[in-house]
Design a protein around this motif. Structure first.
Motif, short mmCIF file in Angstrom:
data_model
loop_
_atom_site.label_atom_id
_atom_site.label_comp_id
_atom_site.label_asym_id
_atom_site.label_seq_id
_atom_site.Cartn_x
_atom_site.Cartn_y
_atom_site.Cartn_z
N ALA A 148 87.05 -9.47 11.34
CA ALA A 148 88.29 -10.00 11.89
C ALA A 148 89.50 -9.24 11.37
O ALA A 148 90.60 -9.33 11.93
CB ALA A 148 88.43 -11.48 11.53
N ARG A 149 89.30 -8.47 10.30
CA ARG A 149 90.39 -7.69 9.72
C ARG A 149 90.91 -6.64 10.70
O ARG A 149 90.23 -6.24 11.64
CB ARG A 149 89.92 -6.95 8.46
CG ARG A 149 89.59 -7.80 7.25
CD ARG A 149 89.21 -6.90 6.11
NE ARG A 149 88.84 -7.63 4.90
CZ ARG A 149 89.14 -7.23 3.66
NH1 ARG A 149 89.81 -6.10 3.49
NH2 ARG A 149 88.74 -7.93 2.62
N GLN A 150 92.11 -6.14 10.40
CA GLN A 150 92.66 -5.00 11.10
C GLN A 150 92.33 -3.73 10.30
O GLN A 150 91.88 -3.80 9.16
CB GLN A 150 94.18 -5.15 11.25
CG GLN A 150 94.61 -6.45 11.88
CD GLN A 150 93.84 -6.76 13.15
OE1 GLN A 150 93.71 -5.93 14.02
NE2 GLN A 150 93.30 -7.98 13.24
N PRO A 151 92.55 -2.53 10.88
CA PRO A 151 92.24 -1.31 10.14
C PRO A 151 92.88 -1.25 8.76
O PRO A 151 92.27 -0.76 7.81
CB PRO A 151 92.79 -0.21 11.06
CG PRO A 151 92.63 -0.78 12.43
CD PRO A 151 92.94 -2.25 12.28
N ILE A 152 94.10 -1.78 8.62
CA ILE A 152 94.77 -1.77 7.33
C ILE A 152 93.95 -2.51 6.29
O ILE A 152 93.89 -2.12 5.11
CB ILE A 152 96.20 -2.37 7.44
CG1 ILE A 152 96.97 -2.20 6.14
CG2 ILE A 152 96.15 -3.85 7.83
CD1 ILE A 152 98.43 -2.65 6.24
N GLY A 153 93.27 -3.59 6.70
CA GLY A 153 92.46 -4.35 5.78
C GLY A 153 91.12 -3.70 5.49
O GLY A 153 90.59 -3.82 4.39
N VAL A 154 90.56 -3.00 6.48
CA VAL A 154 89.29 -2.31 6.27
C VAL A 154 89.49 -1.13 5.34
O VAL A 154 88.66 -0.87 4.46
CB VAL A 154 88.69 -1.84 7.61
CG1 VAL A 154 87.36 -1.11 7.38
CG2 VAL A 154 88.46 -3.03 8.54
N ARG A 155 90.59 -0.42 5.52
CA ARG A 155 90.83 0.77 4.68
C ARG A 155 90.99 0.41 3.21
O ARG A 155 90.77 1.25 2.34
CB ARG A 155 92.04 1.52 5.20
CG ARG A 155 91.78 2.20 6.56
CD ARG A 155 92.90 3.13 6.97
NE ARG A 155 92.56 3.82 8.21
CZ ARG A 155 93.04 3.50 9.40
NH1 ARG A 155 93.89 2.50 9.52
NH2 ARG A 155 92.67 4.17 10.47
N ARG A 156 91.36 -0.83 2.92
CA ARG A 156 91.50 -1.24 1.53
C ARG A 156 90.17 -1.20 0.78
O ARG A 156 90.15 -1.01 -0.44
CB ARG A 156 92.08 -2.66 1.44
CG ARG A 156 93.55 -2.75 1.79
CD ARG A 156 94.10 -4.10 1.42
NE ARG A 156 95.53 -4.21 1.67
CZ ARG A 156 96.30 -5.19 1.23
NH1 ARG A 156 95.76 -6.17 0.52
NH2 ARG A 156 97.59 -5.23 1.49
N ILE A 157 89.09 -1.40 1.51
CA ILE A 157 87.79 -1.44 0.84
C ILE A 157 86.89 -0.28 1.30
O ILE A 157 85.73 -0.18 0.89
CB ILE A 157 87.08 -2.79 1.07
CG1 ILE A 157 86.91 -3.11 2.57
CG2 ILE A 157 87.88 -3.91 0.42
CD1 ILE A 157 85.63 -2.63 3.17
N ALA A 158 87.42 0.60 2.15
CA ALA A 158 86.61 1.64 2.76
C ALA A 158 86.00 2.59 1.73
O ALA A 158 84.82 2.97 1.82
CB ALA A 158 87.42 2.43 3.78
N GLU A 159 86.77 2.99 0.73
CA GLU A 159 86.26 3.93 -0.26
C GLU A 159 85.11 3.31 -1.04
O GLU A 159 84.07 3.94 -1.27
CB GLU A 159 87.38 4.36 -1.21
CG GLU A 159 86.92 5.39 -2.23
CD GLU A 159 88.05 5.91 -3.11
OE1 GLU A 159 87.76 6.66 -4.05
OE2 GLU A 159 89.22 5.53 -2.86
N GLY A 160 85.28 2.05 -1.45
CA GLY A 160 84.24 1.39 -2.22
C GLY A 160 82.96 1.20 -1.45
O GLY A 160 81.87 1.20 -2.03
N ALA A 161 83.07 1.02 -0.13
CA ALA A 161 81.88 0.80 0.70
C ALA A 161 81.35 2.08 1.33
O ALA A 161 80.27 2.07 1.91
CB ALA A 161 82.21 -0.21 1.81
N GLY A 162 82.12 3.17 1.23
CA GLY A 162 81.70 4.41 1.86
C GLY A 162 81.94 4.45 3.34
O GLY A 162 81.32 5.23 4.06
N PHE A 163 82.85 3.63 3.84
CA PHE A 163 83.15 3.60 5.27
C PHE A 163 84.09 4.75 5.64
O PHE A 163 85.19 4.85 5.10
CB PHE A 163 83.81 2.29 5.67
CG PHE A 163 82.93 1.08 5.55
CD1 PHE A 163 81.59 1.14 5.91
CD2 PHE A 163 83.43 -0.12 5.07
CE1 PHE A 163 80.77 0.04 5.80
CE2 PHE A 163 82.62 -1.23 4.96
CZ PHE A 163 81.28 -1.15 5.31
N GLY A 164 83.67 5.57 6.59
CA GLY A 164 84.53 6.64 7.06
C GLY A 164 84.37 6.91 8.53
O GLY A 164 85.01 7.79 9.08
#
Length: 272
Positions: free
Chosen positions: A44-60
């Motif tokens: 439900a998050r927006q990209p701004i919220g996903v990017r906050r945890i992207a590095e920790g999860a390896g999301f790119g």
């Protein structure tokens, strides 16, 4: 099962309660990616919220935001699709809810998830954790301005009425043209009719050439139910909402117990 794509909700599912990604979960996701499996946050998050945890999860790579209304590539910023709720539907819903539940306030999320148009009373109720943004950046708009443009997600809340009660009121209006749900957050989330995490995931799978049967999905909240039912294998978290549990094929451990990692490790072992 063949496995080509893992779709996971974030809050209450992949993330621990402190919003971190555990080392075990990160290892499992990296192992899946190394095996050629797509790993996609569906939130439900927006990209701004996903990017906050992207590095920790390896999301790119690809992410599905706004409960499936927005497909965006986190690395390139490419927008695969956006599905909007029409202004006239928002206006009708807002007018009906203000009459049915006085004190309800509203906000509109637009522009690939980056534009946020909130009533002043909505911003006053909000905390940074609600939308992963400072309430000072939400704007302070009159209701007519809030409903004047198409929304990826239209949200409503009340200072005293709980989200489940507010959702029941929305569904009791007898109006059409939208899909309403909640994610366990402090507000009700409204999208275009037929727009769910499952619908967004189906669109992304079509682009990637991934069959429905080759998907594994994780979730914990009512807004995950359609995705868990759609996936080739749907897994609800321990402690998940009854709607999510009913839609899933199985239940794993909780997010605090690395429930996603437990299943991913098992599936990878089966494929080895």
């Amino acid at each position: 099962m063949p496995l080509r794509l893992i779709a996971s909700d974030l809050d209450g599912t992949l993330l621990r309660n402190d919003l971190s990604v555990s080392p075990r979960t990160r290892w499992a996701l990296d192992a899946a990616r190394a095996a050629g499996i797509h790993v996609v946050p569906v939130t439900a998050r927006q990209p701004i919220g996903v990017r906050r945890i992207a590095e920790g999860a390896g999301f790119g790579g690809w992410a599905l935001c706004s409960n499936g209304a927005l497909g965006i590539h986190l690395g390139t910023g490419e927008v695969l699709f956006e599905r909007h709720l029409a202004p006239e539907v928002q206006r009708s819903l807002a007018e009906a809810m203000r009459e049915a539940v006085p004190g309800t306030v509203f906000a509109s999320i637009r522009k690939a998830g980056e534009g946020f148009y909130a009533q002043g009373d909505y911003a006053d109720l909000a905390a940074e954790t609600d939308h992963k943004r400072d309430p000072a950046t939400m704007g302070r708009y009159a209701l007519e301005e809030v409903v004047s443009g198409p929304s990826l997600k239209f949200v409503l809340r009340h200072p005293h009425v709980s989200p489940p009660e507010l959702l029941a009121a929305v569904r009791g209006l007898g109006l059409g043209g939208f899909h309403a749900t909640h994610s366990g957050a402090a507000f009700v989330e409204v999208a275009a009719e037929g727009l769910t995490k499952a619908a967004g995931l189906a669109l992304l799978c079509g682009k990637l050439g991934v069959a429905q049967a080759d998907t594994l999905a994780f979730g914990d909240a009512p807004n995950d139910a359609e995705m868990l039912a759609w996936a080739g294998r749907g897994v609800a978290m321990g402690g998940a909402h009854p709607e999510a549990r009913a839609a899933a094929d199985e239940v794993t451990l909780s997010n605090e117990e690395d429930g996603v990692a437990v299943v991913v490790e098992r599936v990878l072992a089966e494929l080895a």
